[in-house]
Design a protein around this motif. Structure first.
Motif, short mmCIF file in Angstrom:
data_model
loop_
_atom_site.label_atom_id
_atom_site.label_comp_id
_atom_site.label_asym_id
_atom_site.label_seq_id
_atom_site.Cartn_x
_atom_site.Cartn_y
_atom_site.Cartn_z
N ILE A 248 -29.89 6.95 50.64
CA ILE A 248 -30.09 7.93 51.73
C ILE A 248 -29.71 9.31 51.17
CG2 ILE A 248 -29.39 8.65 54.04
CD1 ILE A 248 -28.53 5.73 54.55
N PHE A 249 -30.62 10.25 51.32
CA PHE A 249 -30.38 11.61 50.83
C PHE A 249 -30.24 12.57 52.01
CE2 PHE A 249 -31.54 15.82 49.36
CZ PHE A 249 -31.02 15.90 48.06
N LEU B 204 -26.52 10.10 49.14
CA LEU B 204 -26.66 11.29 48.29
C LEU B 204 -26.66 12.53 49.18
CD1 LEU B 204 -29.64 9.96 46.16
CD2 LEU B 204 -27.27 10.14 45.39
N SER B 205 -26.16 13.61 48.64
CA SER B 205 -26.20 14.86 49.41
C SER B 205 -26.73 15.96 48.51
CB SER B 205 -24.81 15.20 49.93
OG SER B 205 -24.85 16.43 50.60
N GLY B 206 -27.58 16.77 49.08
CA GLY B 206 -28.14 17.87 48.31
C GLY B 206 -27.18 19.04 48.27
N ALA B 207 -27.48 20.00 47.40
CA ALA B 207 -26.70 21.24 47.36
C ALA B 207 -27.60 22.35 47.87
CB ALA B 207 -26.26 21.54 45.94
N GLY B 208 -27.07 23.18 48.75
CA GLY B 208 -27.90 24.27 49.26
C GLY B 208 -29.03 23.71 50.11
N THR B 209 -30.27 23.95 49.68
CA THR B 209 -31.42 23.49 50.45
C THR B 209 -32.19 22.47 49.62
OG1 THR B 209 -33.06 25.01 49.58
CG2 THR B 209 -31.60 25.86 51.29
N LEU B 210 -33.24 21.92 50.22
CA LEU B 210 -34.08 20.98 49.48
C LEU B 210 -34.77 21.66 48.30
CD1 LEU B 210 -35.45 19.01 52.52
CD2 LEU B 210 -34.49 17.92 50.48
N ILE C 31 -32.58 12.27 55.34
CA ILE C 31 -32.19 12.75 56.67
C ILE C 31 -31.93 14.24 56.54
CG2 ILE C 31 -30.46 12.66 58.51
CD1 ILE C 31 -29.90 9.75 57.65
N ILE C 32 -32.67 15.01 57.31
CA ILE C 32 -32.47 16.47 57.26
C ILE C 32 -31.43 16.87 58.30
CG2 ILE C 32 -33.55 18.71 57.69
CD1 ILE C 32 -36.02 17.75 56.35
N VAL C 33 -30.46 17.63 57.87
CA VAL C 33 -29.46 18.17 58.80
C VAL C 33 -29.79 19.65 58.96
CG1 VAL C 33 -27.00 18.54 59.23
CG2 VAL C 33 -27.75 16.58 57.86
N ILE D 5 -30.84 5.15 62.60
CA ILE D 5 -30.84 5.51 61.17
C ILE D 5 -31.02 4.26 60.32
CG2 ILE D 5 -29.41 6.37 59.27
CD1 ILE D 5 -28.25 8.44 61.15
N TYR D 6 -30.21 3.26 60.62
CA TYR D 6 -30.27 2.03 59.82
C TYR D 6 -31.69 1.47 59.81
CZ TYR D 6 -25.11 1.88 59.88
OH TYR D 6 -23.80 2.17 59.73
N GLU D 7 -32.28 1.47 61.01
CA GLU D 7 -33.65 0.94 61.13
C GLU D 7 -34.62 1.78 60.30
OE1 GLU D 7 -34.96 0.65 65.18
OE2 GLU D 7 -33.41 -0.85 65.63
N SER D 8 -34.45 3.06 60.43
CA SER D 8 -35.39 3.97 59.77
C SER D 8 -35.33 3.86 58.25
CB SER D 8 -35.10 5.39 60.23
OG SER D 8 -35.88 6.29 59.52
#
Lengths: 356, 700
Positions: A4-5, A112-118, A140-142, A347-350
């Motif tokens: 998951i990113f 996983l987590s991105g830094a800044g933006t995509l 998942i976009i926050v 989320i889990y389902e997706s």
């Protein structure tokens, strides 16, 4: 194994808050978890190694058994920037992919987590977009809720991510926007094939900063109350009015940082008596003895900065958008917010995570 | 010009009024009722006669041969009146009318019109918004003051009319006389600089005294004052000393140099004596006008009581002077007529029972002593001494040394003090004021005796600096990078620490190896002006690993602090050991131009604000004085066995900075902080350098 990113279209969107909450929930639900940032932009020295400060903090808060080096694959240091500017940046994508694969081994979930933006990392050929497509991670976009314009960016990102797009979590939602979100935004997103997993309420504590963080961010000199540098500042007021109006202006506010000209002892005194959590004196003026002794008496730290009031106020906007997650209270608050506002089942389902 | 204003053959009063209490009436009345012998012509459209004088209905009707015009009409009529008088050949004019720039709005417009009328006609004009002028020799009183000044030798000018009136009133009661009395007002034409020149030419004026709020043209003022003070003392009070200084200047120098620093420095550099209060102004002016200058710092005190004698002795020492050691002959002479309980040494204490004559005898004796440069007579009102008799004896003493009287008390001595003042002997309530006056006189004596100072300009590599500035201008930048600033300083011969740029941690480690460890590392980013505020400076890096770590740590920290900053990398610099931290700075003062600063670095500058200032270009003596003028100078000279710092090299560096500022007036601010002063003979090294330019204007 599922990857998951957490990505965002804008920087400082709330990915770290989401990572803490989602990570905690995955662990609580019994999944084995690894967490890292494939590309980190916040270098921090831990022991002898450099890693991404946010990733390390999240890993620690979640109690993951990871080394600092595990927490980040490619770290944006000045060395990396200089090398990229000279065209010496080959193989960073491969390095990041290999790191993620290694971290995922033996785990149910790699978060996983991105830094800044995509888009961040493009100068190293290492954007979130490219990475998730190569890894096959679900995104998942926050995104912080501002006005309807945020939907433009969100939809174009979803369009670009296509099948790896899992859904969105909307952050910093004001109480009075809940209705609009339910009645208009969520159905609209759904119509465009974007699932909304939930919302995170706007929170004063998370937006607060400690006096020490303020001092570091402003390059200030603390001049008293060194033991109170961990006090939280929740909002800022500029003390530029006549003293007579100060009482009315400060009103019943508490925990505010008062930005005031270093040559305005009258306003400084009014702020010290009006509930300030700290004083930020501008113009590189040191406070007089009267102010200092009052500050000591009320245990209110006083910071001296070189800049003028306007510049300080502007710098504070940056400080506040970047609100750190330091301290157990803030971490718990972040987890609580995610638990309260997010539909984990969806989320889990997706992302295709089988139930435990 | 002087005679047209102060010895006019005839005066026209435009706006003369028949109503007592109106300015136009009072001026006319003052011109007629004192001893002025010239003709006076009132002008008023109503005609008729005022105070038995025929009133002319217009300026055009006036006869020829008038050389001074006094204008007291409504503000909007003033510009035309100036032109009309000029057309009649009246080229010296005084405008007392108010309602110009001091009221803002339309007043500003009127003042511009008035300035235009002056420029078009070539008249010389005092005012507007002033109370007028007086000359006690010719008896001219072209003011609306309530009285006429007493004749004397002080030429007085003031920017504030109210101060003029108050001072005049006070001076009359204290028997203080003036040669000329000039109220400058808004200074639309004649400014303090012209007045200094006028009074310098005036044979009746021995000392020039002034009250100033601002100087119109600082450079010209300094040039004139430097010339005038060579042969006539100038004593000024400059108000507006305190300044909130709320500008958040980007340099130390800018922040420390409040508005007053430039005035203090400029006055010092052109020999102007600065009084801190109006009382001190009077004390000093009165002393300079009537007493000979002391030829040295050795003072003698003659007193009838121990306490005040000791207070006076302390004040003498604190003022940087000392008590004269009396010659043996003097002591013997005193012993021959003073009672045995008296003290025959300095302070000479006649004791409480001393009558006036004993004072007189002692004073004459002490004045004859070659070791004595000046005498302070102190009297406390004992029953045995008649104050007035003593005052007369003091005034009768014939000597080429300055004599001052401190007649302490009020009720029984006030008449005696006024008597002394009338006779030209400065008399005070307390001895400290007398000492203050002597100190001012001594400072003037030293100024007159010292050789005139010449700017010491170095020849730097102008092309190099011009190239750097052109590069900044082409990019629209105002702030030089540290490297650029260092090159500018080096081009003018200021030694700078060697440094190498590094863009990566490996390059930084290599640079450190080349320079030799330990090294200093500094962030290199145009966005970071104050590097140490953001952790952008690391000193004492001892190993290549420490250097590489510091690189990563420092660049990350600055990136966090300034997310939008462009970071070039770092500068790795040789670490200079063993020097004392000083700061050299330059800022631009709106009145006086380049203002140079020197101080000890670190807390001495930050907290104690222990700095000295001079207006550039500096003379060699200025530079030496700057270095020696700070309070913490003993630290530079060396304490507890430390070797003295290389002060000559510091002075050289100040001269180089002054030359750089002189050649490139567009430098807005410059700081060398710290400049390390090595032990004597080893020079100085600039460790950090900062220069910013003024926004471009016109031709630069």
């Amino acid at each position: 194994m599922v990857m998951i990113f957490l990505g965002s279209v804008r920087a400082y969107a709330g990915k770290n808050v989401m990572a803490l909450g989602l990570g905690r929930r995955l662990l609580d639900d019994g999944y084995s978890l690894a967490f890292c940032k494939p590309y980190g932009s916040n270098p921090l020295k831990v022991g002898d190694a450099y890693t991404d400060g946010d990733a390390w903090q999240i890993s620690q808060a979640l109690g993951l058994d990871q080394s600092p080096a595990d927490c980040c694959a490619v770290l944006r240091t000045q060395d990396l920037v200089s090398q990229a500017l000279r065209g010496q940046d080959d193989g960073l994508m491969d390095k990041a992919l290999a790191h993620c694969q290694k971290m995922a081994q033996g785990k149910d979930v790699l978060l996983l987590s991105g830094a800044g933006t995509l888009r961040s990392g493009a100068m190293f050929h290492l954007t979130g977009y490219e990475l998730v497509l190569k890894l096959g991670a679900k995104v998942i976009i926050v995104e912080p809720y501002e006005n309807e314009f945020f939907l433009d960016d969100l939809l174009s990102a979803a369009h670009r991510l296509r099948e790896v797009m899992a859904g969105v979590v909307i952050n910093k939602v004001d109480q009075d926007m809940n209705e609009a979100l339910d009645e208009q935004v969520k159905p609209f997103l759904q119509k465009h094939g974007v699932t909304c997993f939930g919302r995170l309420a706007k929170d004063e504590l998370l937006a607060s900063v400690t006096v020490q963080e303020l001092s570091d961010a402003l390059g200030a000199k603390p001049v008293c109350c060194f033991k109170q540098m961990d006090r939280l500042v929740k909002r800022f007021l500029i003390g530029a009015m006549q003293v007579g109006s100060a009482q009315h202006f400060f009103g019943s506010q508490r925990d505010f940082g008062c930005i005031v000209g270093g040559d305005r002892p009258d306003m400084q005194m009014a702020a010290l008596e009006g509930g300030a959590a700290c004083l930020i004196l501008t113009g590189n003026f040191y406070p007089n003895d009267l102010i200092l002794s009052k500050a000591e008496e009320n245990e209110i730290p006083v910071l001296v900065v070189r800049n003028d009031t306007y510049s300080v106020a502007r710098s504070l906007e940056v400080v506040r958008t970047r609100g750190s997650l330091r301290g157990p209270k803030k971490i718990q608050k972040a987890i609580d917010l995610v638990y309260e506002g997010v539909d984990f089942k969806a989320i889990y389902e997706s992302v295709g995570l089988p139930p435990k | 010009m002087l005679s047209s204003f102060f010895h006019p053959k005839a005066v026209a009063v435009v706006g003369a009024s028949s109503k007592p209490g109106k300015v136009g009436y009072d001026i006319l009345d003052n011109l007629l009722k004192f001893t002025y012998q010239g003709e006076v012509y009132p002008v008023n459209p109503s005609g008729g006669a005022i105070l038995d004088k025929k009133v002319y209905q217009s300026v055009a009707d006036l006869p020829a041969g008038i050389d001074l015009g006094v204008i007291a009409v409504k503000a909007h009529l003033v510009p035309q009146s100036v032109r009309d008088l000029a057309a009649r050949g009246v080229m010296a004019q005084v405008v007392v009318s108010a309602g110009f720039k001091e009221v803002g709005g339309q007043g500003r417009v009127l003042e511009r019109e008035l300035a235009q009328a002056v420029a078009d006609t070539g008249v010389r004009l005092i005012g507007p918004n002033c109370i007028g002028i007086m000359d006690t020799e010719s008896g001219l009183n072209a003011t609306f003051a309530a009285d006429m000044a007493r004749q004397g030798h002080i030429g007085f000018f003031s920017q504030s009319g109210a101060m003029c009136l108050a001072i005049l009133d006070w001076a009359l009661d204290n028997e203080i006389g003036f040669s000329k009395f000039i109220s400058l007002g808004n200074k639309v034409d004649i400014t303090e600089s012209e007045v200094l020149e006028l009074l310098a030419e005036d044979p009746e004026t021995r000392v020039i005294m002034g009250y100033l709020e601002a100087v119109e043209d600082g450079r010209r003022f300094m040039e004139v004052a430097r010339r005038v003070t060579r042969h006539k003392p100038v004593v000024l009070v400059k108000s507006g000393v305190t300044t909130a200084g709320a500008k958040a200047a980007s340099s130390h120098t800018g922040a420390l140099a409040g508005a007053d620093a430039a005035y203090s420095a400029a006055f010092k550099q052109c020999g102007v004596l600065r009084a801190k209060s109006v009382r001190e102004l009077f004390n000093l002016a009165q002393s300079l006008a009537n007493q000979p200058l002391p030829q040295g710092p050795a003072m003698a005190i003659v007193t009838n009581s121990g306490g005040p004698g000791i207070i006076c002795a302390d004040a003498v020492e604190n003022a940087g002077m000392h008590l004269a050691g009396l010659k043996a002959e003097t002591v013997e002479e005193l012993r021959s007529f003073l009672p045995p309980i008296a003290s025959f040494y300095n302070p000479v204490d006649l004791t409480g029972g001393a009558p006036a004559e004993m004072y007189g005898h002692s004073l004459r004796t002490v004045c004859q002593d070659e070791n004595v440069d000046g005498v302070l007579v102190i009297m406390t009102p004992a029953a045995t001494v008649n104050p007035l008799e003593l005052a007369k004896l003091i005034c009768q003493v014939k000597t080429d040394k300055p004599v001052f009287a401190a007649l302490m008390g009020s009720h029984s001595v006030i008449q005696s003090r006024i008597y002394c003042m009338g006779e030209g002997v400065p008399a005070f309530d307390f001895p400290e004021e007398a000492v203050q006056a002597v100190r001012g006189m001594l400072a003037y004596h030293d100024w007159v005796r010292a050789k005139p100072r010449q700017p010491a300009l170095n020849h730097g590599d102008k092309d190099k600096v011009a190239g750097i500035i052109a590069n900044l201008r082409s990019q629209g930048r105002l702030q030089m990078s540290e490297t650029e600033a260092r090159e500018c300083f080096a081009a003018y011969g200021i030694p700078v620490a060697r440094s190498l740029p590094a863009a990566t941690s490996a390059e930084a480690a290599a640079a450190a190896a080349e320079l030799g460890l330990p090294v200093v590392m500094k962030i290199d980013s145009p966005a970071v002006v104050h590097k140490s505020d953001v952790g952008g400076v690391k000193v004492g890096l001892k190993t290549p690993q420490e250097v590489a770590d510091a690189f990563l740590e420092m660049t990350s920290r600055v990136q966090r602090r300034y997310p939008r900053a462009w970071i070039r990398g770092v500068l790795v610099q040789e670490m200079v050991k063993g020097g004392r931290e000083t700061i050299l700075g330059l800022s631009q003062d709106p009145q006086f131009g380049p203002l140079l600063m020197f101080g000890l670095g670190g807390i001495y500058v930050e907290v104690l604000k222990d700095v000295s200032f001079r207006v550039g270009p500096l003379s060699r003596e200025d530079a030496d004085e700057m270095v020696k003028g700070i309070r913490s100078f003993p630290l530079l000279r060396g304490v507890r066995g430390e070797p003295p710092a290389d002060m000559a090299a510091l002075a050289e560096a100040l001269l180089a900075l002054s030359s750089l500022a002189h050649d490139f007036p567009m430098l807005a601010e410059a700081d060398i902080n710290p400049m390390l002063a090595l032990p004597r003979g080893e020079g100085v090294v600039a460790v950090d350098a900062r220069i910013s330019l003024s926004p471009p204007k016109g031709d630069d």
